[in-house]
Design a protein around this motif. Structure first.
Motif, short mmCIF file in Angstrom:
data_model
loop_
_atom_site.label_atom_id
_atom_site.label_comp_id
_atom_site.label_asym_id
_atom_site.label_seq_id
_atom_site.Cartn_x
_atom_site.Cartn_y
_atom_site.Cartn_z
N ILE A 296 0.73 -1.16 0.02
CA ILE A 296 0.11 -0.10 -0.12
C ILE A 296 0.86 1.19 0.08
CG2 ILE A 296 -1.95 -1.20 1.10
CD1 ILE A 296 -1.08 0.35 3.80
N ILE B 4 -5.29 -5.11 2.34
CA ILE B 4 -5.31 -3.69 2.39
C ILE B 4 -5.47 -3.13 3.91
CG2 ILE B 4 -5.95 -1.47 1.45
CD1 ILE B 4 -6.84 -3.06 -1.14
N ALA C 157 -3.13 0.35 -3.74
CA ALA C 157 -2.64 -0.96 -3.36
C ALA C 157 -2.37 -1.91 -4.45
CB ALA C 157 -3.88 -1.66 -2.08
N THR D 200 -2.81 -1.48 6.36
CA THR D 200 -3.07 -0.07 6.86
C THR D 200 -3.15 -0.10 8.09
OG1 THR D 200 -4.55 0.23 4.64
CG2 THR D 200 -4.90 1.63 6.83
#
Length: 467
Positions: A268, A333, A355, A337
């Protein structure tokens, strides 16, 4: 994760979103005959073509690529130009001796500077900053592994590694919960797509055609008066040498499905972060950053002030399947994160812009290899297990020497002409790889909660990470 600003997912990678996807070059137009045919226009293939043409301008060299130059790992990786000996030094010491392995490490150290020098000489602006590599420990179990690793590195002065306490680590990058770090200078941050696109243009300028949209469906060995051949839907290329540089996509070739396992890795990248964020966390040296988790993360500070952070996600798809456009799973993702915000709380409100995912080649013993069979004319290089940004350059020079200077120092290095047993057939390799990563994730959860993990898991993690 803030779904009101859903990140772009896939479209090859953020690095290509930044540069724009290239217009594909023309494909092969019929049968051809050359001295050297290179299969794959990633770093390995392009470096090989570059050094061959520099050493022997008289050689006719051709590069064949299924999509476009840098479509695979070369255009999707974390941008670590680092000196790693894939899979560690231990087995090489047993097979080749300590002096040879020490020299191998020196050559990889110098490879970092070689890439930087060639990029400068050829006018390739890849956002390169040589700030070193920083590995951090974020809980006591990780610190134990870091300390043990530092003790091992101390026996290899060629590595240049230096153990840092918590304060010294924070002086480089302020990461929440960091208890210590290990830093070495032989690493640079790069923008991967800019490097591979610049290298492809440089190779073309040397007179090497790069045929894109030309998938190689079979590599036929030569012998008994016949040349080797690279077979494509657009024609067959006959050549004295056919060099396979297909890395994570090697399993797509007939007879190679079990040779190198295509391991997935995902990334990401944040939006550009404000000056006050960088003032808060430092990172002025642009070190690349990793942690000591079993399922470890890796990150860089980009040229335009973002954090790009990666990790495994879903490690392996059944049957060695690979993605087509770099899309990764929503759960991956979210996990990356969460990790970003845990390590850098000041970035908790930052938008995730992009991403993506890619595959890297993993041999059964987790060690890269370079080789050439003079009898058949078939050569190969790869299996970098994620450390190929620098290693591919040394591999390209080694393939060059195997063709034009077979008695050189490079051809005597321990990764040359290694034979590795194949991966197990399905479903055994899918079960094995996924069980291994479930164990890693479980171990990491236990360590975050203050519990210790068993030594077999730790040893396996060391093997996977190349530490």
């Amino acid at each position: 994760m803030d779904t009101s600003h859903a990140p772009v997912n896939g479209q090859v990678s953020f690095w290509y979103a930044e540069t724009g996807l290239p217009v594909p070059r023309p494909g092969l137009d019929g049968d051809a005959e050359v001295d050297v045919a290179v299969v794959g226009a990633g770093y390995t293939g392009l470096w090989t073509a570059y050094y061959l043409k520099k050493a022997r301008p008289d050689l006719s060299v051709m590069v064949l690529e299924s999509r476009f130059a840098g479509f695979g790992a070369s255009g999707r990786n974390g941008g670590w130009l680092t000196n790693s000996i894939t899979g560690g030094r231990g087995q090489y010491v047993k097979s080749h001796g300590r002096a040879t392995v020490g020299r191998f490490q020196e050559l990889l150290n110098a490879t970092v500077d070689e890439v930087i020098a060639v990029a400068a000489a050829e006018g390739i602006d890849a956002g390169i900053v040589k700030g070193g590599e920083l590995n951090v420990a974020r809980n006591p179990a990780q610190l134990g592994r870091l300390t043990a690793w530092a003790e091992e590195e101390a026996q290899w002065p060629q590595s240049g590694a230096r153990l840092l306490d918590a304060a010294q680590t924070a002086d480089r990058v302020r990461i929440a919960g960091a208890l210590g770090g290990l830093h070495h200078p032989h690493c640079a941050r790069i923008q991967p797509a800019r490097l591979v696109r610049g290298l492809a243009a440089t190779v073309e300028a040397l007179g090497v055609p790069v045929y894109e949209q030309t998938p190689v469906t079979e590599i036929r060995p030569g012998g008994a008066g016949l040349k080797a051949a690279a077979v494509t839907p657009r024609g067959t290329v006959h050549s004295r040498y056919v060099l396979r540089a297909t890395e994570g996509f090697t399993a797509n070739l007939p007879g190679s499905r079990r040779e190198w396992l295509p391991m997935n890795s995902s990334m990401i990248v944040t939006e550009p972060l404000a000056d006050r964020f960088w003032e808060d966390i430092g990172w002025a040296g642009r070190d690349t950053v990793a942690d000591m988790a079993h399922a470890y993360m890796y990150a860089q500070r980009t040229a335009d002030g973002r954090i790009a952070l990666g990790g495994r996600g879903v490690p392996y798809r059944f049957g060695s399947r690979t993605d087509t456009d770099g899309a990764t799973q929503p759960a991956t993702i979210t996990g990356l994160t969460d990790l970003l915000r845990e390590m850098f709380p000041a970035a908790a409100g930052a938008r995730i812009d992009h991403a993506w995912a890619g595959v890297l080649g993993v041999p059964r013993d987790w060690k890269a290899t370079v080789g050439l069979d003079p009898a058949t004319g078939v050569g190969w290089a790869g299996g970098y297990v994620g450390t190929g940004v620098a290693a591919s350059n040394l591999a390209g020079r080694t393939l060059r020497d195997l063709i034009v200077a077979p008695d050189s120092e490079l051809t005597a290095m321990p990764w040359v002409n290694r034979r590795v047993r194949s991966w197990e057939p399905e479903p055994l390799r899918w079960l094995g790889v996924n069980a291994m990563y479930r164990a890693y994730y479980a171990a990491d959860r236990a360590e975050r909660s203050g519990r210790s993990t068993t030594s077999p898991i730790a040893k396996a993690a060391d093997l996977v990470s190349g530490r």
